[in-house]
Design an enzyme around this catalytic site. Sequence first.
Site, mmCIF file in Angstrom:
data_model
loop_
_atom_site.group_PDB
_atom_site.id
_atom_site.type_symbol
_atom_site.label_atom_id
_atom_site.label_comp_id
_atom_site.label_asym_id
_atom_site.label_seq_id
_atom_site.Cartn_x
_atom_site.Cartn_y
_atom_site.Cartn_z
ATOM 1 N N ASP A 39 40.365 25.745 42.562
ATOM 2 C CA ASP A 39 39.234 26.125 41.672
ATOM 3 C C ASP A 39 38.955 27.228 40.961
ATOM 4 O OD1 ASP A 39 38.272 23.652 42.982
ATOM 5 O OD2 ASP A 39 36.882 24.545 44.380
ATOM 6 N N HIS A 40 39.380 28.353 41.567
ATOM 7 C CA HIS A 40 39.082 29.721 41.012
ATOM 8 C C HIS A 40 40.309 30.165 39.871
ATOM 9 C CE1 HIS A 40 35.718 30.018 43.328
ATOM 10 N NE2 HIS A 40 36.401 29.933 44.309
ATOM 11 N N HIS A 50 40.386 30.592 47.778
ATOM 12 C CA HIS A 50 39.875 32.051 47.157
ATOM 13 C C HIS A 50 41.042 32.910 47.578
ATOM 14 C CE1 HIS A 50 37.517 35.747 46.518
ATOM 15 N NE2 HIS A 50 37.265 35.204 45.637
ATOM 16 N N ARG A 59 35.678 31.986 29.872
ATOM 17 C CA ARG A 59 36.084 32.137 28.374
ATOM 18 C C ARG A 59 36.002 30.724 27.656
ATOM 19 N NH1 ARG A 59 37.858 37.306 26.461
ATOM 20 N NH2 ARG A 59 36.606 38.554 27.461
ATOM 21 N N ASN A 115 43.670 25.130 47.243
ATOM 22 C CA ASN A 115 42.361 25.035 46.148
ATOM 23 C C ASN A 115 42.614 25.836 45.095
ATOM 24 O OD1 ASN A 115 39.798 25.437 45.329
ATOM 25 N ND2 ASN A 115 38.869 24.325 46.946
ATOM 26 N N GLU A 171 37.353 16.904 46.349
ATOM 27 C CA GLU A 171 36.004 17.576 47.167
ATOM 28 C C GLU A 171 35.172 16.954 46.187
ATOM 29 O OE1 GLU A 171 35.897 21.528 48.173
ATOM 30 O OE2 GLU A 171 37.512 21.427 49.427
ATOM 31 N N HIS A 204 37.569 21.005 43.676
ATOM 32 C CA HIS A 204 36.078 20.562 44.017
ATOM 33 C C HIS A 204 35.339 20.433 42.637
ATOM 34 C CE1 HIS A 204 32.231 21.684 46.125
ATOM 35 N NE2 HIS A 204 32.056 20.538 45.455
ATOM 36 N N ARG A 217 31.148 24.192 37.514
ATOM 37 C CA ARG A 217 31.127 25.491 37.255
ATOM 38 C C ARG A 217 32.412 25.905 37.140
ATOM 39 N NH1 ARG A 217 28.893 28.165 42.756
ATOM 40 N NH2 ARG A 217 27.030 26.975 42.192
ATOM 41 N N HIS A 218 33.499 25.081 37.719
ATOM 42 C CA HIS A 218 34.882 25.521 37.515
ATOM 43 C C HIS A 218 35.939 24.189 37.236
ATOM 44 C CE1 HIS A 218 34.735 24.583 41.684
ATOM 45 N NE2 HIS A 218 34.013 25.627 42.117
ATOM 46 N N THR A 269 29.388 29.338 46.882
ATOM 47 C CA THR A 269 30.508 28.466 47.365
ATOM 48 C C THR A 269 29.783 27.510 48.349
ATOM 49 O OG1 THR A 269 32.791 28.354 48.156
ATOM 50 C CG2 THR A 269 31.132 30.251 48.934
ATOM 51 N N THR A 270 30.474 26.464 48.840
ATOM 52 C CA THR A 270 30.140 25.650 49.910
ATOM 53 C C THR A 270 29.781 26.604 51.014
ATOM 54 O OG1 THR A 270 31.809 24.288 49.042
ATOM 55 C CG2 THR A 270 30.508 23.497 51.072
ATOM 56 N N HIS A 292 37.790 26.918 54.638
ATOM 57 C CA HIS A 292 36.586 27.906 54.088
ATOM 58 C C HIS A 292 36.965 29.439 54.744
ATOM 59 C CE1 HIS A 292 33.512 29.213 52.060
ATOM 60 N NE2 HIS A 292 33.553 27.867 51.257
ATOM 61 N N GLY A 293 37.247 30.229 53.788
ATOM 62 C CA GLY A 293 37.135 31.644 54.007
ATOM 63 C C GLY A 293 38.638 32.099 54.712
ATOM 64 N N GLU A 299 37.007 17.948 58.113
ATOM 65 C CA GLU A 299 37.527 19.268 58.110
ATOM 66 C C GLU A 299 36.678 20.147 58.453
ATOM 67 O OE1 GLU A 299 38.707 20.116 54.011
ATOM 68 O OE2 GLU A 299 38.280 22.030 54.241
ATOM 69 N N ARG A 344 32.424 19.829 41.192
ATOM 70 C CA ARG A 344 30.952 20.177 41.387
ATOM 71 C C ARG A 344 30.056 19.523 40.344
ATOM 72 N NH1 ARG A 344 29.512 24.610 44.866
ATOM 73 N NH2 ARG A 344 27.364 24.142 43.925
#
Length: 244
Positions: free
Chosen positions: A15-16, A218, A24, A13, A75, A49, A55-56, A105-106, A195-196, A156, A51
């Site tokens: 996203d980040h 992440h 920026r 993933n 996602e 994802h 946001r990302h 986050t989710t 997740h995590g 999932e 959203r």
Amino acid sequence: MSTKVKPIVLGVNIDHVATLRQARLSINPSVTRAAMDALDGGADYITIHLREDRRHIQDFDLVDLLKKNININLEICPSGEMVDIAIKNRPKFCCLVPEKREELTTEGGLDLINNYDQIESAVASLSNAGIAVSLFIEPVKEFIDAAKSLRATSIELHTGNYANTKDEFQDIELAKIREAANYGKKNQLIVNAGHGLDYSNVSSIARLNSLSELNIGHSIVSRAVTVGIKTAVSEMKILIERKI
Ligand code: PXP
């Protein structure tokens, strides 16, 4: 007869990478470049994802990634707007997730019981467009039964509670995931998890034989800041393959 267990597939993933770019409103870092490097490092597919609050990941990221023929697991929340975007762009896979505006986050899985009708319509529309649908859920039998009756291809399992606990509490969460994964597989669902998950907690999850795919974001993107995304992905891939 061979009893070889299929290796667990890794969805990375990214996203980040987009989070950093959006900080920026720049063109850097490039999400598409990061995706290609992640694939070079051993990612089996890329997860993003999109959203509702954008946001990302942005809509153009999805278009750019698909233009490069990158295998995308998209996602989205099960709203009409997001389902329409998925159908217009046709990624191979879609994972439906819950979304709350205020969350970092989710925060957990879909409530398939209370939102059954909305999710049923989303799954049907996506499936009719030829997109394989996964449902992000808590490792609970009731939700697995609902996912089956909703005709999802995959589930999932949310590993957030496992990731956020330690010692005997973590063992309890791991047992719930193991039991749910076995139950899902017995019910002919493809069972994934995520997740995590990070470099220190992934191994116990990777040892669960009923799991097909892990989605990790992440921790890999964080590690990529110091070692590069290709190395960060290949290090994770080694942990998953060796189950150490
Ligand atoms: N799976 C799902 C359904 C998610 O929503 C996320 C986070 O976007 C992940 C996996 C990856 O979680 P993490 O970034 O904590 O690895």
